[in-house]
Design an enzyme around this catalytic site. Structure first.
Site, PDB file in Angstrom:
ATOM      1  N   HIS A 196       0.917  -0.988   0.002  1.00  0.00           N
ATOM      2  CA  HIS A 196      -0.123  -0.053  -0.020  1.00  0.00           C
ATOM      3  C   HIS A 196       0.995   1.183  -0.003  1.00  0.00           C
ATOM      4  O   HIS A 196       2.044   1.032   0.546  1.00  0.00           O
ATOM      5  CB  HIS A 196      -0.764  -0.069   1.267  1.00  0.00           C
ATOM      6  CG  HIS A 196      -1.768  -1.166   1.374  1.00  0.00           C
ATOM      7  ND1 HIS A 196      -1.369  -2.253   2.113  1.00  0.00           N
ATOM      8  CD2 HIS A 196      -3.080  -1.100   1.294  1.00  0.00           C
ATOM      9  CE1 HIS A 196      -2.452  -3.061   2.274  1.00  0.00           C
ATOM     10  NE2 HIS A 196      -3.435  -2.388   1.846  1.00  0.00           N
ATOM     11  N   ASP A 245       2.495   2.065   3.603  1.00  0.00           N
ATOM     12  CA  ASP A 245       3.491   0.950   3.882  1.00  0.00           C
ATOM     13  C   ASP A 245       4.675   1.431   3.587  1.00  0.00           C
ATOM     14  O   ASP A 245       5.626   1.071   4.490  1.00  0.00           O
ATOM     15  CB  ASP A 245       3.237  -0.269   3.340  1.00  0.00           C
ATOM     16  CG  ASP A 245       1.590  -0.798   3.429  1.00  0.00           C
ATOM     17  OD1 ASP A 245       1.215  -0.545   4.323  1.00  0.00           O
ATOM     18  OD2 ASP A 245       1.414  -1.776   2.363  1.00  0.00           O
ATOM     19  N   GLU A 294     -10.529  -7.112  -4.692  1.00  0.00           N
ATOM     20  CA  GLU A 294     -10.265  -8.290  -3.889  1.00  0.00           C
ATOM     21  C   GLU A 294     -11.459  -8.100  -2.972  1.00  0.00           C
ATOM     22  O   GLU A 294     -11.643  -7.276  -2.051  1.00  0.00           O
ATOM     23  CB  GLU A 294      -8.941  -7.860  -3.088  1.00  0.00           C
ATOM     24  CG  GLU A 294      -8.503  -8.706  -1.975  1.00  0.00           C
ATOM     25  CD  GLU A 294      -7.453  -8.377  -1.094  1.00  0.00           C
ATOM     26  OE1 GLU A 294      -6.460  -7.883  -1.792  1.00  0.00           O
ATOM     27  OE2 GLU A 294      -7.458  -8.838   0.082  1.00  0.00           O
ATOM     28  N   GLU A 322      -8.790 -13.909  -1.760  1.00  0.00           N
ATOM     29  CA  GLU A 322      -8.022 -14.212  -0.487  1.00  0.00           C
ATOM     30  C   GLU A 322      -8.800 -15.000   0.308  1.00  0.00           C
ATOM     31  O   GLU A 322      -9.808 -15.241   0.525  1.00  0.00           O
ATOM     32  CB  GLU A 322      -7.824 -12.677   0.405  1.00  0.00           C
ATOM     33  CG  GLU A 322      -7.320 -12.830   1.838  1.00  0.00           C
ATOM     34  CD  GLU A 322      -6.735 -11.600   2.468  1.00  0.00           C
ATOM     35  OE1 GLU A 322      -6.346 -10.813   1.740  1.00  0.00           O
ATOM     36  OE2 GLU A 322      -6.752 -11.620   3.571  1.00  0.00           O
ATOM     37  N   HIS A 353     -10.760 -14.026   3.185  1.00  0.00           N
ATOM     38  CA  HIS A 353     -11.922 -13.316   2.898  1.00  0.00           C
ATOM     39  C   HIS A 353     -13.010 -14.504   2.381  1.00  0.00           C
ATOM     40  O   HIS A 353     -14.275 -14.015   2.580  1.00  0.00           O
ATOM     41  CB  HIS A 353     -11.715 -12.316   1.763  1.00  0.00           C
ATOM     42  CG  HIS A 353     -10.543 -11.227   2.287  1.00  0.00           C
ATOM     43  ND1 HIS A 353     -10.391 -10.482   1.361  1.00  0.00           N
ATOM     44  CD2 HIS A 353     -10.283 -11.100   3.401  1.00  0.00           C
ATOM     45  CE1 HIS A 353      -9.237  -9.335   2.035  1.00  0.00           C
ATOM     46  NE2 HIS A 353      -9.245  -9.958   3.494  1.00  0.00           N
ATOM     47  N   ASP A 390      -4.466 -13.850  -2.496  1.00  0.00           N
ATOM     48  CA  ASP A 390      -3.723 -13.538  -1.342  1.00  0.00           C
ATOM     49  C   ASP A 390      -3.838 -14.692  -0.209  1.00  0.00           C
ATOM     50  O   ASP A 390      -4.920 -15.090   0.080  1.00  0.00           O
ATOM     51  CB  ASP A 390      -4.445 -12.358  -0.650  1.00  0.00           C
ATOM     52  CG  ASP A 390      -3.990 -10.799  -1.051  1.00  0.00           C
ATOM     53  OD1 ASP A 390      -3.260 -10.935  -1.812  1.00  0.00           O
ATOM     54  OD2 ASP A 390      -4.470  -9.876  -0.510  1.00  0.00           O
ATOM     55  N   ASP A 445     -10.978 -11.767  10.570  1.00  0.00           N
ATOM     56  CA  ASP A 445      -9.918 -12.112   9.441  1.00  0.00           C
ATOM     57  C   ASP A 445      -8.676 -12.376  10.257  1.00  0.00           C
ATOM     58  O   ASP A 445      -7.755 -11.401  10.431  1.00  0.00           O
ATOM     59  CB  ASP A 445     -10.015 -10.914   8.740  1.00  0.00           C
ATOM     60  CG  ASP A 445      -9.349 -10.723   7.213  1.00  0.00           C
ATOM     61  OD1 ASP A 445      -8.815 -11.986   7.188  1.00  0.00           O
ATOM     62  OD2 ASP A 445      -9.048  -9.650   6.939  1.00  0.00           O
ATOM     63  N   ASP A 473      -5.629 -13.772   9.412  1.00  0.00           N
ATOM     64  CA  ASP A 473      -4.790 -13.619   8.535  1.00  0.00           C
ATOM     65  C   ASP A 473      -3.574 -14.578   9.155  1.00  0.00           C
ATOM     66  O   ASP A 473      -2.309 -14.150   9.050  1.00  0.00           O
ATOM     67  CB  ASP A 473      -4.121 -12.104   8.484  1.00  0.00           C
ATOM     68  CG  ASP A 473      -5.063 -11.224   7.542  1.00  0.00           C
ATOM     69  OD1 ASP A 473      -5.812 -11.851   6.790  1.00  0.00           O
ATOM     70  OD2 ASP A 473      -5.017 -10.032   7.571  1.00  0.00           O
ATOM     71  N   ASP A 506      -0.458 -12.519   2.117  1.00  0.00           N
ATOM     72  CA  ASP A 506      -1.085 -11.494   3.117  1.00  0.00           C
ATOM     73  C   ASP A 506      -1.559 -11.867   4.509  1.00  0.00           C
ATOM     74  O   ASP A 506      -2.578 -12.431   4.656  1.00  0.00           O
ATOM     75  CB  ASP A 506      -2.263 -10.933   2.350  1.00  0.00           C
ATOM     76  CG  ASP A 506      -2.949  -9.703   3.135  1.00  0.00           C
ATOM     77  OD1 ASP A 506      -2.569  -9.326   4.057  1.00  0.00           O
ATOM     78  OD2 ASP A 506      -4.135  -9.243   2.407  1.00  0.00           O
TER      79      ASP A 506
HETATM   80  C1  XUL Z   1      -7.515  -6.721   4.190  1.00  0.00           C
HETATM   81  C2  XUL Z   1      -6.450  -6.852   2.910  1.00  0.00           C
HETATM   82  C3  XUL Z   1      -5.909  -6.063   2.432  1.00  0.00           C
HETATM   83  C4  XUL Z   1      -5.659  -5.872   0.897  1.00  0.00           C
HETATM   84  C5  XUL Z   1      -5.011  -4.755   0.214  1.00  0.00           C
HETATM   85  O1  XUL Z   1      -8.213  -7.559   4.684  1.00  0.00           O
HETATM   86  O2  XUL Z   1      -6.543  -8.341   2.515  1.00  0.00           O
HETATM   87  O3  XUL Z   1      -4.600  -5.949   3.082  1.00  0.00           O
HETATM   88  O4  XUL Z   1      -5.099  -7.221   0.385  1.00  0.00           O
HETATM   89  O5  XUL Z   1      -5.551  -3.706   0.691  1.00  0.00           O
HETATM   90 CO    CO Z   2      -5.543  -9.098   1.148  1.00  0.00          CO
END
Ligand code: XUL
Ligand code: CO
Length: 441
Positions: free
Chosen positions: A106, A109, A237, A273, A276, A301, A312, A314, A344
């Site tokens: 991003h 970042d 996404e 992702e 998600h 992702d 989430d 992750d 991610d």
């Molecule tokens: C948030 C997510 C983000 C996107 C990019 O859940 O996955 O990091 O991948 O904005």
């Molecule tokens: Co993501």
């Protein structure tokens, strides 16, 4: 080539190599062998593994109940530019030691956002020059860039979906700057994740206007980048919720509908992702299949959620059997169109050694590699493909084939049913399919 700045951040860790399944070295790949050819491509080409700047270098483990726990030696400088350079040095040291070819970011970042748009733009331009030099020296490439239009309080009511045009325009400026940075770095793709594009309550929301505005906004971004010569792919996404209660790009099917509704289908695909997908009550492989069916399986992702809670999390991928189901879809649909596999994912809050970042990425890469090998063996050597074909054999000949070719009318179905009587009961054989996956994993 491993790239070290003036300072080595990950001391004592060298290049991560493939040592095979029998190796006891925690800092070696057991299954990810970049040069190994599977289904006509090397693993390196299949996956295009990428490091996510935000989790790996920025996230220190803070949660709603407490601050960060991790001391990142690259985040100590008080000067924004110096801190960004240190972070970039750590990033490229990590990526090259992992043997990865890609990273994703991003805008903020890379370097902290400043107080004004003009100063923020200057900062981004200056760190982009630094990153360009790092990319040239290492051969590492940018898989995709994106802009963070969800963290700053100005976006509390959304960015492209904001009810206030001034905020929407501010998001437009930010996306332009992030696109410029992505293009300057030769980015292969550009991502839109609409974290705050959605609503909390329909009572105060004009959903139609908000969605039309997002459609207009995405078209503008696409037209701008194409006008500047960008030839990469744009990815949406999908995510159903978090931080917004209801996000407009809920899942793959919903996002594909918006892409088509707003005439973006020639330029946009999906970045799917794992966590998600599960938040949307789907499996990862379901989302991959929906995207592939539409010709829009662009990128992944990689991460995973947690079965016992619904947010989430992750976490890094580590479930071979589940990833194998995803790799079946991946291989059978011809892989990713333009994108790669971006981790991610974040180490847990109490995983505080710098080494843990390596262990997590090694585990993720090995999970994908092992799953790819299993899926390929299942397709090549097992009864799986034959069983699947057999299940649909009635559409391969006779009236079924005529139906599939669009040659029958409802009256023909009636005549066929009258002539055939009650259809025979045919088992779905789900357990047999499951057993095959187990046998090959
Ligand atoms: C948030 C997510 C983000 C996107 C990019 O859940 O996955 O990091 O991948 O904005
Ligand atoms: Co993501």
């Amino acid at each position: 080539m491993v790239l070290l700045g003036d300072k080595e951040y990950f001391k004592g860790i060298g290049e991560i190599k493939f040592e095979g399944k029998e190796s006891d070295n925690p800092l070696a790949y057991k299954f990810y062998n970049p040069a190994q050819v599977v289904a006509g491509k090397t693993m390196r080409e299949h996956f295009k593994f990428a490091m996510a700047y935000w989790h790996t270098l920025c996230g220190t483990g803070g949660d709603p109940f407490g601050p960060g726990t991790k001391q990142f030696p690259w985040s100590v400088a008080s000067d924004a530019r110096k801190a960004a350079e240190d972070k970039a040095d750590a990033a490229f040291e990590f990526i090259t030691k992992m043997g990865f070819d890609y990273y994703c970011f991003h805008d903020f970042d890379l370097i902290d956002e400043a107080d004004t748009l003009a100063e923020s733009e200057k900062r981004i331009h200056s760190i982009v020059e630094y990153l360009k030099a790092k990319q040239n020296a290492s051969g590492v490439k940018l898989l995709w860039g994106t802009s963070n239009c969800f963290s700053n309080p100005r976006y509390m009511n959304g960015a492209a979906s904001n009810p206030d045009f001034d905020v929407l325009a501010r998001a437009g400026a930010q996306v332009k700057i992030a696109l410029d940075a992505t293009m300057a770095l030769g980015g292969e793709n550009y991502v839109f994740w609409g974290g705050r594009e959605g609503y909390m309550s329909l009572l105060n929301t004009n959903m139609k206007l908000e969605q039309d505005n997002i459609g207009r906004f995405l078209n503008m971004a696409k037209d701008y980048a194409r006008g500047q010569g960008f030839t990469g792919t744009f990815f949406i996404e999908p995510k159903p919720m978090e931080p917004t209660k209801h996000q407009y790009d809920f899942d793959a099917a919903t996002s594909i509908n918006s892409i088509r509704e707003y005439g973006l289908q020639d330029d946009f695909k999906l970045n799917i992702e794992v966590n998600h997908a599960t938040l949307a009550q789907h499996t990862f492989q379901h989302e991959l299949q929906v995207a592939a069916n539409a010709g829009m399986l662009g990128s992944i992702d990689a991460n995973r959620g947690d079965y016992q809670n619904g947010w989430d999390t992750d976490q890094f991928p580590n479930n071979v059997l589940e990833t194998t189901e995803a790799m079946l879809v991946f291989l059978k649909s011809g892989g990713l169109q333009g994108g790669g596999v971006n981790f991610d994912a974040k180490t847990r809050r109490n995983s505080t050694d710098l080494e843990d970042i390596f262990l997590a990425h090694i585990g993720g890469a090995d999970t994908f590699a092992r799953a790819l090998l299993v899926a390929d063996a299942v397709i090549q050597n097992s009864a799986y493909e034959g069983l699947l074909q057999k299940r649909y054999a009635s559409f391969a000949s006779g009236k079924g084939a005529e139906f599939a070719a669009g040659k029958l009318a409802l009256k023909d179905l009636y005549d066929h049913a009258v002539a055939n009587g009650e259809p025979q009961q045919i088992s779905g054989k789900q357990e047999m399919f499951e057993n095959i996956l187990n046998q090959y994993s």
